[in-house]
Scaffold this motif. Structure first.
Motif, PDB file in Angstrom:
ATOM      1  N   PHE A 203      38.006  27.901  -6.523  1.00 47.70           N
ATOM      2  CA  PHE A 203      38.221  28.553  -5.215  1.00 47.70           C
ATOM      3  C   PHE A 203      38.153  30.217  -5.602  1.00 47.70           C
ATOM      4  O   PHE A 203      37.496  30.817  -4.679  1.00 47.70           O
TER       5      PHE A 203
ATOM      6  N   HIS B 294      35.278  32.783  -4.026  1.00 54.70           N
ATOM      7  CA  HIS B 294      35.641  34.205  -3.142  1.00 54.70           C
ATOM      8  C   HIS B 294      35.489  35.502  -4.003  1.00 54.70           C
ATOM      9  O   HIS B 294      34.976  36.479  -3.296  1.00 54.70           O
TER      10      HIS B 294
ATOM     11  N   ILE C 145      33.131  31.264   2.099  1.00 54.96           N
ATOM     12  CA  ILE C 145      34.407  31.364   2.511  1.00 54.96           C
ATOM     13  C   ILE C 145      35.273  30.156   2.931  1.00 54.96           C
ATOM     14  O   ILE C 145      36.360  29.598   2.416  1.00 54.96           O
ATOM     15  N   LEU C 146      34.666  29.214   3.753  1.00 55.15           N
ATOM     16  CA  LEU C 146      35.263  28.002   4.134  1.00 55.15           C
ATOM     17  C   LEU C 146      35.244  26.949   2.786  1.00 55.15           C
ATOM     18  O   LEU C 146      36.221  26.154   2.708  1.00 55.15           O
TER      19      LEU C 146
ATOM     20  N   ASP D  83      38.119  28.166   1.050  1.00 57.70           N
ATOM     21  CA  ASP D  83      39.370  27.645   1.471  1.00 57.70           C
ATOM     22  C   ASP D  83      39.802  26.175   1.374  1.00 57.70           C
ATOM     23  O   ASP D  83      40.776  25.971   1.120  1.00 57.70           O
ATOM     24  N   ASN D  84      38.718  25.557   1.558  1.00 60.76           N
ATOM     25  CA  ASN D  84      38.939  24.092   1.367  1.00 60.76           C
ATOM     26  C   ASN D  84      39.039  23.565   0.011  1.00 60.76           C
ATOM     27  O   ASN D  84      39.868  22.568  -0.061  1.00 60.76           O
TER      28      ASN D  84
ATOM     29  N   LEU E 112      41.009  24.994  -2.016  1.00 63.50           N
ATOM     30  CA  LEU E 112      42.238  25.309  -2.302  1.00 63.50           C
ATOM     31  C   LEU E 112      43.246  24.104  -1.669  1.00 63.50           C
ATOM     32  O   LEU E 112      44.103  23.634  -2.368  1.00 63.50           O
ATOM     33  N   SER E 113      42.770  23.734  -0.534  1.00 67.83           N
ATOM     34  CA  SER E 113      43.406  22.495   0.077  1.00 67.83           C
ATOM     35  C   SER E 113      43.308  21.411  -0.918  1.00 67.83           C
ATOM     36  O   SER E 113      44.230  20.479  -1.197  1.00 67.83           O
ATOM     37  N   MET E 114      42.156  21.021  -1.406  1.00 67.70           N
ATOM     38  CA  MET E 114      41.824  20.078  -2.285  1.00 67.70           C
ATOM     39  C   MET E 114      42.677  19.928  -3.489  1.00 67.70           C
ATOM     40  O   MET E 114      43.113  19.158  -4.237  1.00 67.70           O
TER      41      MET E 114
ATOM     42  N   TYR F  74      45.712  21.680  -3.742  1.00 65.68           N
ATOM     43  CA  TYR F  74      47.020  21.345  -3.481  1.00 65.68           C
ATOM     44  C   TYR F  74      47.239  19.656  -3.422  1.00 65.68           C
ATOM     45  O   TYR F  74      47.892  19.131  -3.941  1.00 65.68           O
ATOM     46  N   LYS F  75      46.114  19.031  -2.725  1.00 61.65           N
ATOM     47  CA  LYS F  75      46.108  17.546  -2.706  1.00 61.65           C
ATOM     48  C   LYS F  75      46.330  17.089  -4.125  1.00 61.65           C
ATOM     49  O   LYS F  75      47.030  15.984  -4.452  1.00 61.65           O
TER      50      LYS F  75
ATOM     51  N   THR G 182      51.729  27.806  -6.345  1.00 61.44           N
ATOM     52  CA  THR G 182      51.584  28.842  -5.252  1.00 61.44           C
ATOM     53  C   THR G 182      51.872  30.177  -5.750  1.00 61.44           C
ATOM     54  O   THR G 182      51.128  31.338  -5.438  1.00 61.44           O
TER      55      THR G 182
ATOM     56  N   VAL H  30      48.559  31.365  -7.276  1.00 60.11           N
ATOM     57  CA  VAL H  30      47.768  31.759  -6.190  1.00 60.11           C
ATOM     58  C   VAL H  30      48.098  33.185  -5.752  1.00 60.11           C
ATOM     59  O   VAL H  30      47.042  34.026  -5.556  1.00 60.11           O
ATOM     60  N   ASN H  31      49.243  33.475  -5.361  1.00 58.52           N
ATOM     61  CA  ASN H  31      49.825  34.664  -4.926  1.00 58.52           C
ATOM     62  C   ASN H  31      49.280  35.790  -5.790  1.00 58.52           C
ATOM     63  O   ASN H  31      48.923  36.930  -5.574  1.00 58.52           O
TER      64      ASN H  31
END
Lengths: 329, 329
Positions: free
Chosen positions: B81, B85, B111-112, B115-116, B118-120, B122-123, B141, B144-145
């Motif tokens: 991810f 970016h 971009i998308l 983003d996705n 990153l959700s994968m 976390y999953k 988290t 990431v921050n």
């Protein structure tokens, strides 16, 4: 004694949320990351999702509403992350009447501000989270995932000639309703409501979110001249596959159909043609169709709440939902 | 009997990770979202972070290494991810010798996709996660921050005349080392290692990651001609504030200093000038300085492992760490 007026309650929640959001990046460094975030978060969003969450929690258990404030903030931050990145993708110039972030700064700054907002959202999500924590995190993650899929479908549809009504509904469920559904579900999970109530609030959010997006599509035609800082007819100009366009395509014949196909072929129209297309929409009865659909999904949403026992808090939740769908901006 | 050869072990882990990653988006829809993700993930990354995690877990408890595979995949997805970016922000053309995602598709798609991913991530992070789950999520988290803050600092430095050595170290700790540190910490947390071991692996990752980034900076000068698909001297051309440039600025006088100030003023140099600047770097002894610094942080990292009891697994972890810092690409 506790009969706080509805408007006062909403105002109280909105101010509470605004205050928390105002403080969330204050003084943080590096400035090149946090000042753009601050600029974006300050804009006058309605804070619909966190207000819905606070009202949902209160409808479940009046004593516990404020316990979910961090989770409510998390959903609002997630929502703002999607707005910042969507604005880049849509090449949008205005958001809430202010310059979009990638225009005020640049694309790199906006990408990074969005990314970091998502991490701030997760941070807020797990703060003071004592019940169902992994379930809350997974619900949140699923929402991020599904919103990305919805945004991707939306972009895909811009380049497609034919989009069915079913495909449209799938897209708005993913792009808009799933986040509102996750918000309401997370409110219930965080205060450890029963499985039935969690499930009802999840469905409530999905139906409300669907009605909400159709209303949003409709406001591009019937809204006040400044609707979220966008001009009326923007969706037509951009050739977006909205509820209105898809209904119109279903109903149109002869010359109207020809005009609509022209719009699709050209992936949008000129600003000067907006009025003409509004007339086509009116002729084809799409405004009535949209209103009918909004009412249908609103009715379903309200029905989803029947499992929750009646209370003033529940009546406020219902009232807020109805208010969202009667809005003019 | 269990004395599997080091190279074989690394190969086994890499193939396992590649296989899992290959399957993670296969057949998923919408295609406009998942095919770009598939394209990017297929590229020949070294999978350094998940391999480090598997070796770390194994060094803590030989029987449990494979239990953390989903968390290892999560870190690799998070890393990808950031790459997608970062490539947009750096306007990079190549990644692992292939076209970058925003060039093969477009900026919106990239971009998308990021983003996705990153959700994968976390999953995958919360899959089969039975120990310290909220701590694992929060560590992830925070990473990431902090990576976002580091990337922001890196961009900020490109526009600044003066960057101190301390500021440089802060930036690379945030941008690179914090993720490697989080990876090793999460490996230990997931198998419920003792607090001391969790803390040691966190420090190990931080020191190793710092050495790793300095090595990365050095490879821009001394690496094989195709280093991650980048040409030698790219950092100079882009005017990046690397370890080499900051050391050179510290040591330079007279004409060398004038040349370096010229580079900073112009935010980079022409490709034709790379050789000249490499000669300045050599003259000023920055290669030796970088190597000394790499050795120092490597030494610290290895020391951080002293709390873990000796075993073949631990020796492999040490060996892999050393191998990373001796790489030529």
């Amino acid at each position: 004694m506790n009969q706080i007026d509805f408007e006062k309650k909403i105002k109280f929640y909105k101010e509470l949320i605004d205050k928390r959001i105002e403080l969330i990046s204050r003084g943080k460094k590096p400035s090149s990351l946090y000042r753009p975030i601050e600029f974006f978060l300050e804009s006058s969003g309605k804070r619909i999702r966190p207000i819905l969450m606070l009202l949902s929690a209160e409808a479940c258990d009046e004593r516990k509403a404020l316990r979910i404030i961090n989770q409510a903030i998390a959903i609002e931050l997630l929502h703002n992350f999607t707005l910042i990145h969507d604005d880049i993708m849509d090449n949008a110039k205005l958001r809430h009447g202010k310059e979009t972030l990638h225009r005020k700064y640049d694309v790199s700054t906006a990408i990074l501000a969005g990314d970091n907002l998502l991490s701030m959202a997760y941070k807020s999500l797990t703060k003071n989270l004592y019940q169902n924590s992994l379930l809350v995190v997974n619900t949140f993650t699923d929402a991020v995932n599904i919103v990305c899929e919805g945004q991707s479908l939306d972009k895909e549809f811009e380049n497609r000639i034919k989009v069915s009504r079913d495909e449209y509904f799938k897209m708005i469920r993913n792009k808009t309703a799933s986040l509102i559904s996750a918000a309401c579900k997370i409110a219930a999970l965080t205060i450890d409501a029963s499985k039935d109530i969690v499930n009802s609030l999840k469905k409530f959010g999905m139906n409300l979110g669907t009605a909400f997006q159709i209303k949003d599509d409709l406001l591009d035609m019937t809204g006040q001249s400044v609707h979220f800082g966008k001009k009326l007819g923007s969706d037509l100009v951009e050739g977006k596959k909205t509820f209105l366009l898809i209904s119109a395509l279903n109903n149109a014949k002869d010359d109207d159909l020809k005009q609509l196909k022209q719009l699709i072929k050209n992936k949008g129209i000129k600003i000067s043609e907006v009025k003409k297309y509004f007339n086509i929409y009116r002729r084809l009865g799409v405004v009535e169709e949209a209103n009918k659909s909004i009412q249908l999904f609103t009715h379903k949403a309200i029905n989803n709440l029947s499992i929750i026992k009646n209370s003033q808090a529940k009546s406020y939740l219902t009232r807020y939902a109805l208010k969202l769908l009667e809005r003019s901006s």
